[in-house]
Design a protein around this motif. Structure first.
Motif, PDB file in Angstrom:
ATOM      1  N   PHE A  46     -23.622 -32.516  40.726  1.00 26.29           N
ATOM      2  CA  PHE A  46     -22.510 -33.629  41.016  1.00 26.29           C
ATOM      3  C   PHE A  46     -22.649 -34.485  40.032  1.00 26.29           C
ATOM      4  O   PHE A  46     -21.819 -35.625  39.990  1.00 26.29           O
ATOM      5  N   GLU A  47     -23.636 -34.533  39.035  1.00 28.20           N
ATOM      6  CA  GLU A  47     -23.736 -35.270  37.811  1.00 28.20           C
ATOM      7  C   GLU A  47     -23.609 -36.740  38.124  1.00 28.20           C
ATOM      8  O   GLU A  47     -22.987 -37.537  37.602  1.00 28.20           O
ATOM      9  N   VAL A  48     -24.728 -37.185  38.704  1.00 27.08           N
ATOM     10  CA  VAL A  48     -24.937 -38.414  39.138  1.00 27.08           C
ATOM     11  C   VAL A  48     -26.594 -38.590  38.980  1.00 27.08           C
ATOM     12  O   VAL A  48     -27.411 -37.727  38.653  1.00 27.08           O
ATOM     13  N   SER A  49     -27.001 -39.869  39.099  1.00 26.78           N
ATOM     14  CA  SER A  49     -28.638 -40.125  38.980  1.00 26.78           C
ATOM     15  C   SER A  49     -29.199 -40.334  40.182  1.00 26.78           C
ATOM     16  O   SER A  49     -28.572 -41.253  41.004  1.00 26.78           O
ATOM     17  N   VAL A  50     -30.302 -39.612  40.448  1.00 33.84           N
ATOM     18  CA  VAL A  50     -30.761 -39.901  41.816  1.00 33.84           C
ATOM     19  C   VAL A  50     -32.085 -40.766  41.603  1.00 33.84           C
ATOM     20  O   VAL A  50     -32.942 -40.740  40.691  1.00 33.84           O
ATOM     21  N   GLU A  51     -32.190 -41.571  42.449  1.00 34.43           N
ATOM     22  CA  GLU A  51     -33.234 -42.793  42.650  1.00 34.43           C
ATOM     23  C   GLU A  51     -34.616 -41.953  43.328  1.00 34.43           C
ATOM     24  O   GLU A  51     -35.802 -42.087  42.766  1.00 34.43           O
ATOM     25  N   SER A  52     -34.299 -41.548  44.422  1.00 36.83           N
ATOM     26  CA  SER A  52     -35.393 -40.945  45.182  1.00 36.83           C
ATOM     27  C   SER A  52     -34.852 -39.682  46.255  1.00 36.83           C
ATOM     28  O   SER A  52     -33.779 -39.532  46.577  1.00 36.83           O
ATOM     29  N   VAL A  53     -36.085 -38.908  46.475  1.00 35.85           N
ATOM     30  CA  VAL A  53     -35.637 -37.673  47.432  1.00 35.85           C
ATOM     31  C   VAL A  53     -36.698 -37.699  48.389  1.00 35.85           C
ATOM     32  O   VAL A  53     -37.888 -37.700  48.433  1.00 35.85           O
ATOM     33  N   ASN A  54     -36.340 -37.606  49.879  1.00 38.14           N
ATOM     34  CA  ASN A  54     -37.088 -37.505  51.054  1.00 38.14           C
ATOM     35  C   ASN A  54     -37.085 -36.184  51.540  1.00 38.14           C
ATOM     36  O   ASN A  54     -35.596 -36.134  51.970  1.00 38.14           O
ATOM     37  N   ILE A  55     -37.916 -35.499  51.993  1.00 40.80           N
ATOM     38  CA  ILE A  55     -37.598 -34.127  52.421  1.00 40.80           C
ATOM     39  C   ILE A  55     -38.236 -33.892  53.933  1.00 40.80           C
ATOM     40  O   ILE A  55     -39.428 -34.582  54.247  1.00 40.80           O
ATOM     41  N   VAL A  56     -37.563 -33.530  55.008  1.00 40.29           N
ATOM     42  CA  VAL A  56     -37.900 -33.341  56.291  1.00 40.29           C
ATOM     43  C   VAL A  56     -38.035 -31.874  56.560  1.00 40.29           C
ATOM     44  O   VAL A  56     -36.983 -31.111  56.342  1.00 40.29           O
ATOM     45  N   ASN A  57     -39.073 -31.505  57.025  1.00 39.23           N
ATOM     46  CA  ASN A  57     -39.106 -29.965  57.709  1.00 39.23           C
ATOM     47  C   ASN A  57     -38.648 -30.011  59.094  1.00 39.23           C
ATOM     48  O   ASN A  57     -39.258 -30.742  60.051  1.00 39.23           O
ATOM     49  N   VAL A  58     -37.481 -29.433  59.672  1.00 40.46           N
ATOM     50  CA  VAL A  58     -36.819 -29.521  60.717  1.00 40.46           C
ATOM     51  C   VAL A  58     -37.274 -28.193  61.788  1.00 40.46           C
ATOM     52  O   VAL A  58     -36.978 -27.143  60.955  1.00 40.46           O
ATOM     53  N   ARG A  59     -38.134 -28.357  62.741  1.00 45.47           N
ATOM     54  CA  ARG A  59     -38.493 -27.174  63.558  1.00 45.47           C
ATOM     55  C   ARG A  59     -37.476 -26.648  64.563  1.00 45.47           C
ATOM     56  O   ARG A  59     -36.416 -27.460  64.626  1.00 45.47           O
ATOM     57  N   GLY A  60     -37.254 -25.423  64.646  1.00 44.33           N
ATOM     58  CA  GLY A  60     -36.222 -24.694  65.367  1.00 44.33           C
ATOM     59  C   GLY A  60     -36.303 -25.245  66.751  1.00 44.33           C
ATOM     60  O   GLY A  60     -37.395 -25.490  67.092  1.00 44.33           O
ATOM     61  N   LYS A  61     -35.265 -25.302  67.517  1.00 41.35           N
ATOM     62  CA  LYS A  61     -35.217 -25.811  69.099  1.00 41.35           C
ATOM     63  C   LYS A  61     -35.228 -24.666  69.962  1.00 41.35           C
ATOM     64  O   LYS A  61     -34.976 -23.458  69.543  1.00 41.35           O
ATOM     65  N   LYS A  62     -35.924 -24.900  70.799  1.00 35.98           N
ATOM     66  CA  LYS A  62     -36.275 -23.641  71.866  1.00 35.98           C
ATOM     67  C   LYS A  62     -34.797 -23.555  72.812  1.00 35.98           C
ATOM     68  O   LYS A  62     -34.320 -24.489  73.017  1.00 35.98           O
ATOM     69  N   LYS A  63     -34.721 -22.314  72.914  1.00 37.33           N
ATOM     70  CA  LYS A  63     -33.287 -22.042  73.425  1.00 37.33           C
ATOM     71  C   LYS A  63     -33.767 -20.651  74.543  1.00 37.33           C
ATOM     72  O   LYS A  63     -34.661 -19.908  74.124  1.00 37.33           O
ATOM     73  N   ARG A  64     -33.014 -20.724  75.417  1.00 35.46           N
ATOM     74  CA  ARG A  64     -33.252 -19.718  76.702  1.00 35.46           C
ATOM     75  C   ARG A  64     -32.039 -19.029  77.039  1.00 35.46           C
ATOM     76  O   ARG A  64     -30.966 -19.766  77.235  1.00 35.46           O
ATOM     77  N   GLU A  65     -32.134 -17.847  77.237  1.00 40.46           N
ATOM     78  CA  GLU A  65     -30.895 -17.017  77.655  1.00 40.46           C
ATOM     79  C   GLU A  65     -31.432 -15.798  78.431  1.00 40.46           C
ATOM     80  O   GLU A  65     -32.223 -14.926  77.972  1.00 40.46           O
ATOM     81  N   ARG A  66     -31.205 -15.815  79.612  1.00 40.08           N
ATOM     82  CA  ARG A  66     -31.310 -14.630  80.562  1.00 40.08           C
ATOM     83  C   ARG A  66     -32.783 -14.397  80.899  1.00 40.08           C
ATOM     84  O   ARG A  66     -33.239 -13.250  80.695  1.00 40.08           O
ATOM     85  N   GLY A  67     -33.691 -15.532  80.875  1.00 43.59           N
ATOM     86  CA  GLY A  67     -34.919 -15.121  81.095  1.00 43.59           C
ATOM     87  C   GLY A  67     -35.876 -15.127  79.879  1.00 43.59           C
ATOM     88  O   GLY A  67     -37.025 -14.999  79.826  1.00 43.59           O
ATOM     89  N   THR A  68     -35.140 -15.086  78.718  1.00 43.18           N
ATOM     90  CA  THR A  68     -36.173 -14.859  77.333  1.00 43.18           C
ATOM     91  C   THR A  68     -35.979 -16.162  76.749  1.00 43.18           C
ATOM     92  O   THR A  68     -35.030 -17.072  76.802  1.00 43.18           O
ATOM     93  N   VAL A  69     -37.054 -16.488  75.913  1.00 42.14           N
ATOM     94  CA  VAL A  69     -37.227 -17.814  75.194  1.00 42.14           C
ATOM     95  C   VAL A  69     -37.431 -17.444  73.834  1.00 42.14           C
ATOM     96  O   VAL A  69     -37.746 -16.438  73.331  1.00 42.14           O
ATOM     97  N   GLY A  70     -36.590 -18.086  73.207  1.00 40.48           N
ATOM     98  CA  GLY A  70     -36.674 -17.902  71.750  1.00 40.48           C
ATOM     99  C   GLY A  70     -36.501 -19.246  70.913  1.00 40.48           C
ATOM    100  O   GLY A  70     -36.244 -20.435  71.411  1.00 40.48           O
ATOM    101  N   TYR A  71     -36.405 -19.383  69.436  1.00 38.73           N
ATOM    102  CA  TYR A  71     -36.083 -20.579  68.787  1.00 38.73           C
ATOM    103  C   TYR A  71     -34.934 -20.443  67.876  1.00 38.73           C
ATOM    104  O   TYR A  71     -34.659 -19.098  67.189  1.00 38.73           O
ATOM    105  N   THR A  72     -34.120 -21.191  67.599  1.00 39.49           N
ATOM    106  CA  THR A  72     -33.333 -21.399  66.553  1.00 39.49           C
ATOM    107  C   THR A  72     -34.081 -21.468  65.177  1.00 39.49           C
ATOM    108  O   THR A  72     -35.339 -21.712  65.023  1.00 39.49           O
ATOM    109  N   ALA A  73     -33.483 -21.138  63.890  1.00 41.36           N
ATOM    110  CA  ALA A  73     -34.096 -21.273  62.789  1.00 41.36           C
ATOM    111  C   ALA A  73     -34.339 -22.562  62.124  1.00 41.36           C
ATOM    112  O   ALA A  73     -33.759 -23.531  62.655  1.00 41.36           O
TER     113      ALA A  73
END
Length: 96
Positions: A46-73
């Motif tokens: 983007f040809e800009v100057s960055v002051e700071s960067v903060n990073i967050v790891n987001v866990r996948g959400k729990k999803k259920r479908e027809r009795g099985t449990v899984g997680y989103t990415a």
């Protein structure tokens, strides 16, 4: 790693919209990206100057479908704060 491999896509949520006026942007980034990788990629793409960067790891959400449990990415988000003298990112100008 290429700059376009580090930045996956912008995050378009209400929380992300609130930061646009303060030159604070949010992006999904590669899972193995570091703060310095993200800073270099944003400055190159983007040809800009960055002051700071903060990073967050987001866990996948729990999803259920027809009795099985899984997680989103699991994802990694980066909040990027630009300097006051830096120009804005044109993609976000119409959103803020």
């Amino acid at each position: 790693m290429n700059a376009y491999d580090v930045i996956i896509k912008p995050v378009l949520t209400e929380k992300a919209y609130d930061g646009i006026s303060a030159k604070k942007y949010c992006f999904y980034v590669a899972p193995d990206a570091t703060k310095t990788d993200v800073k270099a990629a944003i400055e190159k793409i983007f040809e800009v100057s960055v002051e700071s960067v903060n990073i967050v790891n987001v866990r996948g959400k729990k999803k259920r479908e027809r009795g099985t449990v899984g997680y989103t990415a699991a994802r990694k988000k980066a909040y990027v704060q630009l300097t006051e003298k830096s120009k804005t990112i044109p993609f976000f100008d119409s959103l803020g």
